[in-house]
Design a protein around this motif. Structure first.
Motif, PDB file in Angstrom:
ATOM      1  N   GLY A   1       0.806  -1.218   0.000  1.00  0.00           N
ATOM      2  CA  GLY A   1       0.000   0.000   0.000  1.00  0.00           C
ATOM      3  C   GLY A   1       0.838   1.266   0.000  1.00  0.00           C
ATOM      4  O   GLY A   1       0.452   2.278  -0.593  1.00  0.00           O
ATOM      5  N   SER A   2       1.999   1.228   0.644  1.00  0.00           N
ATOM      6  CA  SER A   2       2.838   2.426   0.738  1.00  0.00           C
ATOM      7  C   SER A   2       3.394   2.851  -0.607  1.00  0.00           C
ATOM      8  O   SER A   2       3.601   4.050  -0.854  1.00  0.00           O
ATOM      9  N   ILE A   3       3.674   1.892  -1.487  1.00  0.00           N
ATOM     10  CA  ILE A   3       4.335   2.210  -2.757  1.00  0.00           C
ATOM     11  C   ILE A   3       3.382   2.069  -3.937  1.00  0.00           C
ATOM     12  O   ILE A   3       3.817   1.879  -5.080  1.00  0.00           O
ATOM     13  N   ALA A   4       2.099   2.174  -3.665  1.00  0.00           N
ATOM     14  CA  ALA A   4       1.101   1.988  -4.712  1.00  0.00           C
ATOM     15  C   ALA A   4       1.142   3.120  -5.735  1.00  0.00           C
ATOM     16  O   ALA A   4       1.603   4.224  -5.452  1.00  0.00           O
ATOM     17  N   GLU A   5       0.691   2.824  -6.945  1.00  0.00           N
ATOM     18  CA  GLU A   5       0.443   3.764  -8.040  1.00  0.00           C
ATOM     19  C   GLU A   5       1.694   4.249  -8.772  1.00  0.00           C
ATOM     20  O   GLU A   5       1.603   5.054  -9.684  1.00  0.00           O
ATOM     21  N   ARG A   6       2.881   3.754  -8.399  1.00  0.00           N
ATOM     22  CA  ARG A   6       4.078   4.267  -9.071  1.00  0.00           C
ATOM     23  C   ARG A   6       5.215   3.259  -9.128  1.00  0.00           C
ATOM     24  O   ARG A   6       6.349   3.619  -9.473  1.00  0.00           O
TER      25      ARG A   6
ATOM     26  N   LEU B   1       3.257  11.756  -8.821  1.00  0.00           N
ATOM     27  CA  LEU B   1       3.144  12.983  -9.594  1.00  0.00           C
ATOM     28  C   LEU B   1       1.885  13.735  -9.169  1.00  0.00           C
ATOM     29  O   LEU B   1       0.802  13.172  -9.095  1.00  0.00           O
ATOM     30  N   GLY B   2       2.051  15.020  -8.888  1.00  0.00           N
ATOM     31  CA  GLY B   2       0.923  15.849  -8.516  1.00  0.00           C
ATOM     32  C   GLY B   2       0.575  15.823  -7.052  1.00  0.00           C
ATOM     33  O   GLY B   2      -0.338  16.541  -6.613  1.00  0.00           O
ATOM     34  N   ARG B   3       1.289  15.017  -6.250  1.00  0.00           N
ATOM     35  CA  ARG B   3       0.950  14.937  -4.820  1.00  0.00           C
ATOM     36  C   ARG B   3       1.292  16.231  -4.101  1.00  0.00           C
ATOM     37  O   ARG B   3       0.621  16.614  -3.140  1.00  0.00           O
ATOM     38  N   PHE B   4       2.339  16.908  -4.555  1.00  0.00           N
ATOM     39  CA  PHE B   4       2.709  18.213  -4.015  1.00  0.00           C
ATOM     40  C   PHE B   4       2.918  19.165  -5.184  1.00  0.00           C
ATOM     41  O   PHE B   4       3.533  18.796  -6.188  1.00  0.00           O
ATOM     42  N   ASP B   5       2.369  20.369  -5.067  1.00  0.00           N
ATOM     43  CA  ASP B   5       2.499  21.318  -6.175  1.00  0.00           C
ATOM     44  C   ASP B   5       3.885  21.959  -6.167  1.00  0.00           C
ATOM     45  O   ASP B   5       4.733  21.637  -5.327  1.00  0.00           O
ATOM     46  N   ARG B   6       4.108  22.881  -7.099  1.00  0.00           N
ATOM     47  CA  ARG B   6       5.448  23.455  -7.255  1.00  0.00           C
ATOM     48  C   ARG B   6       5.881  24.272  -6.043  1.00  0.00           C
ATOM     49  O   ARG B   6       7.072  24.440  -5.802  1.00  0.00           O
ATOM     50  N   SER B   7       4.932  24.772  -5.306  1.00  0.00           N
ATOM     51  CA  SER B   7       5.277  25.534  -4.107  1.00  0.00           C
ATOM     52  C   SER B   7       5.413  24.632  -2.880  1.00  0.00           C
ATOM     53  O   SER B   7       5.686  25.119  -1.780  1.00  0.00           O
TER      54      SER B   7
ATOM     55  N   LYS C   1       4.379  17.471   6.131  1.00  0.00           N
ATOM     56  CA  LYS C   1       5.413  18.491   6.205  1.00  0.00           C
ATOM     57  C   LYS C   1       6.709  18.032   5.537  1.00  0.00           C
ATOM     58  O   LYS C   1       7.442  18.838   4.950  1.00  0.00           O
ATOM     59  N   LEU C   2       6.984  16.735   5.625  1.00  0.00           N
ATOM     60  CA  LEU C   2       8.213  16.206   5.040  1.00  0.00           C
ATOM     61  C   LEU C   2       8.043  15.819   3.579  1.00  0.00           C
ATOM     62  O   LEU C   2       8.975  15.286   2.965  1.00  0.00           O
ATOM     63  N   LYS C   3       6.843  16.069   3.034  1.00  0.00           N
ATOM     64  CA  LYS C   3       6.522  15.740   1.642  1.00  0.00           C
ATOM     65  C   LYS C   3       6.705  14.237   1.373  1.00  0.00           C
ATOM     66  O   LYS C   3       7.234  13.828   0.342  1.00  0.00           O
ATOM     67  N   TYR C   4       6.260  13.469   2.339  1.00  0.00           N
ATOM     68  CA  TYR C   4       6.293  12.009   2.214  1.00  0.00           C
ATOM     69  C   TYR C   4       4.917  11.546   1.747  1.00  0.00           C
ATOM     70  O   TYR C   4       3.891  11.943   2.297  1.00  0.00           O
ATOM     71  N   ASP C   5       4.900  10.672   0.743  1.00  0.00           N
ATOM     72  CA  ASP C   5       3.632  10.266   0.126  1.00  0.00           C
ATOM     73  C   ASP C   5       3.403   8.769   0.303  1.00  0.00           C
ATOM     74  O   ASP C   5       4.146   7.949  -0.237  1.00  0.00           O
ATOM     75  N   ASP C   6       2.374   8.426   1.050  1.00  0.00           N
ATOM     76  CA  ASP C   6       1.963   7.044   1.271  1.00  0.00           C
ATOM     77  C   ASP C   6       0.465   6.975   1.018  1.00  0.00           C
ATOM     78  O   ASP C   6      -0.327   7.438   1.836  1.00  0.00           O
ATOM     79  N   PRO C   7       0.037   6.430  -0.112  1.00  0.00           N
ATOM     80  CA  PRO C   7      -1.392   6.471  -0.470  1.00  0.00           C
ATOM     81  C   PRO C   7      -2.323   5.871   0.569  1.00  0.00           C
ATOM     82  O   PRO C   7      -3.474   6.275   0.679  1.00  0.00           O
ATOM     83  N   LEU C   8      -1.843   4.900   1.348  1.00  0.00           N
ATOM     84  CA  LEU C   8      -2.693   4.258   2.340  1.00  0.00           C
ATOM     85  C   LEU C   8      -2.315   4.600   3.781  1.00  0.00           C
ATOM     86  O   LEU C   8      -2.845   4.004   4.717  1.00  0.00           O
TER      87      LEU C   8
END
Length: 533
Positions: free
Chosen positions: A153-158, A233-239, A369-376
């Motif tokens: 689940g943590s590494i899903a979609e990519r 991709l798209g989880r965090f915007d350019r800012s 805050k750390l820009k860490y992405d885990d879908p689940l």
């Protein structure tokens, strides 16, 4: 249960008169002993049959959690990646079945062995044995694939499909079995069931059903996989601001959560392994069957409390009621209570669930805050709440329940710090948190990093944008697509997608233009749906 034994000489002396022993008394003694021994053997066989049936039923419940994981994962990702995530859940079970059979079970429970790793029963050679039966293998396999399901689940979609196969086989065949050997095998260096008095801090680490062994292992493995891959991709915007990429089906998330809840009654109560066991008290109605019931109650209370706490906590933080957050909170409570479910009072389970909810909320804020992405939210949920569960056990384990569940150890076995048992059990629990985190980091971190360097870990940006279902699995899971505006229609998409619903009347006007139009809706033609093939 006391064993029934019979000796012909004993009965002969009782049946004979004086010093003379006649043949009729000897024959009677022989007959009675034969009958009693037959009854004893039948009772022993019945006990084994009941215990193995109970364990098999528990294994089936834990295996049903794979369906729960599959539904939860499918609902939490976008529709364009549904087939991919469900296929990985199927292969976690299939690949894990072979790797655990060949190596994993031997590394975990191959006794006799050293404190680090098992060395017998490869391919179930010389099995069954006094160490366990086939039902025990099946039960432990179901646990192993649960750990692998958490990571997926943590590494899903990519993630590339080959990476799933490699990490799943390595995790279930080596990484997870070594951890389970440390804390669950009688030979493990930190096990609370070691023979003699050689216990870590005089106690051993109590992780009854796997807050650390299963949930922390799966969560931390997922943490490193997602960290090394980077966000979707798209989880965090350019800012750098967080952008929510919502899963496509809340219904599947709820279904998966209820299936996991159901399976947890095999996960936690089933970890007793046997049910026909008396605790030798004056209360003949009280025995291991009672402890099993209590464990089911503590499991229920922790999950329920975490769900409600998350519901109201998120309502205060974000201003709305969110069923997806509640489901994750529920599972966080279950992950936390899994360690101490058998050795704490029901009221303590409520404390466990309450804190677990805030642990999950806090780790999710930190991940953002750390820009860490885990879908689940798997690393936060299973890793964070699992670690809290181990600490919770060191604080709230009761003296009576520890003595009952872990009988055969020292009479003064340590128990929870807040229950008056001193700090030795808590120290053992902290050691488990540290060594599990260190071991998984030292093994899974290099694996994911090596896959990245070999370009076997992450898919291309084009494939990620189009979706894994289309680019890697031959088509979408559904006859429609969740209309990602970044995907430009082309021949391949039209082969598998249902087009948008549009009015057929060319006089149809946009809402902006229609505001100035005085015509009624009778000018609008009916809508129709077309399928491009």
């Amino acid at each position: 249960m006391a064993s029934l034994t019979c000796s012909v000489s004993d009965l002969s002396s009782l049946l004979s008169s004086g010093a003379a022993t006649n043949n009729s008394n000897a024959a009677a003694a022989q007959f009675l002993c034969g009958q009693l021994n037959a009854v004893s053997a039948q009772l022993t066989a019945t006990t084994y049959a009941i215990d193995n049936t109970y364990l098999l039923f528990s294994a089936y419940l834990v295996f049903a959690m794979q369906l729960g994981f599959a539904m939860l994962c499918a609902g939490s990702v976008r529709a364009k990646n549904t087939m991919n995530i469900m296929l990985t859940n199927v292969l976690d079970a299939a690949a894990g079945g072979l790797s655990y059979y060949l190596f994993g079970f031997a590394f975990a429970f191959g006794s006799p062995s050293n404190g680090f790793i098992g060395r017998h029963f490869f391919g179930l050679k010389s099995f069954p044995s006094p160490a366990g039966d086939y039902s025990f293998f099946l039960y432990q396999w179901a646990f192993a694939i649960a750990a692998a399901g958490i990571t997926s689940g943590s590494i899903a979609e990519r993630t590339q499909f080959v990476a799933y196969l490699l990490y799943s086989t390595f995790l279930t065949g080596f990484v997870y079995p070594v951890v389970s050997h440390w804390f669950w095998s009688p030979d493990g260096w930190a096990s609370p069931t070691r023979p003699g008095q050689d216990f870590l801090f005089g106690s051993g680490a109590i992780d009854f059903a796997g807050s650390g062994v299963v949930h922390m292992v799966g969560g931390i493995a997922g943490l490193w996989g997602a960290f090394i891959e980077g966000p979707r991709l798209g989880r965090f915007d350019r800012s750098g601001r967080s952008v929510v990429l919502r899963g496509h089906s809340a219904s599947l998330v709820v279904l998966g959560s209820f299936l996991l809840w159901f399976g947890w009654y095999g996960f936690n109560p089933g970890s007793f392994l046997t049910i026909v066991k008396s605790y030798g008290t004056d209360q003949t109605f009280y025995g291991q069957w009672s402890a099993i019931g209590r464990t089911a109650v503590t499991t229920t209370l922790a999950g329920s409390t975490a769900a409600l706490t998350t519901l109201f906590g998120k309502r205060l933080l974000v201003g709305h009621w969110n069923v997806l957050d509640v489901c994750n909170g529920l599972l966080g409570g279950f992950a936390a209570i899994t360690s101490g479910c058998s050795v704490v009072e029901p009221w303590a389970a409520i404390v466990c669930g309450f804190v677990a909810s805030w642990v999950l909320i806090g780790f999710n804020k930190l991940a953002e805050k750390l820009k860490y992405d885990d879908p689940l939210e798997a690393a936060q949920l299973h890793g964070g709440c699992g670690a809290w569960g181990l600490i919770f056990t060191g604080l709230f384990a009761t003296k009576q329940y520890v003595a009952e569940v872990y009988s055969g150890g020292p009479a003064d076995r340590p128990y929870g710090l807040l229950m008056g048992g001193g700090g030795r059990l808590l120290a053992a629990q902290v050691v488990q948190v540290l060594v599990v985190a260190g071991w998984v980091t030292a093994t899974m971190g290099p694996l994911f990093y090596g896959l990245k360097k070999l370009k076997l870990l992450r898919i291309s940006e084009d494939d990620e944008t189009a979706g894994l279902d289309l680019t890697r699995h031959g088509g979408f899971a559904y006859v429609y697509h969740d209309e990602d505006p970044s995907i430009k229609p082309d021949h391949h998409h039209h082969q598998f997608m249902m087009s948008k619903i549009e009015p057929t009347n060319s006089n149809f006007m946009s809402p902006a233009n229609n505001s100035n139009n005085t015509d009624d809706n009778s000018n609008h033609g009916p809508s129709s749906t077309t399928i491009n093939v």
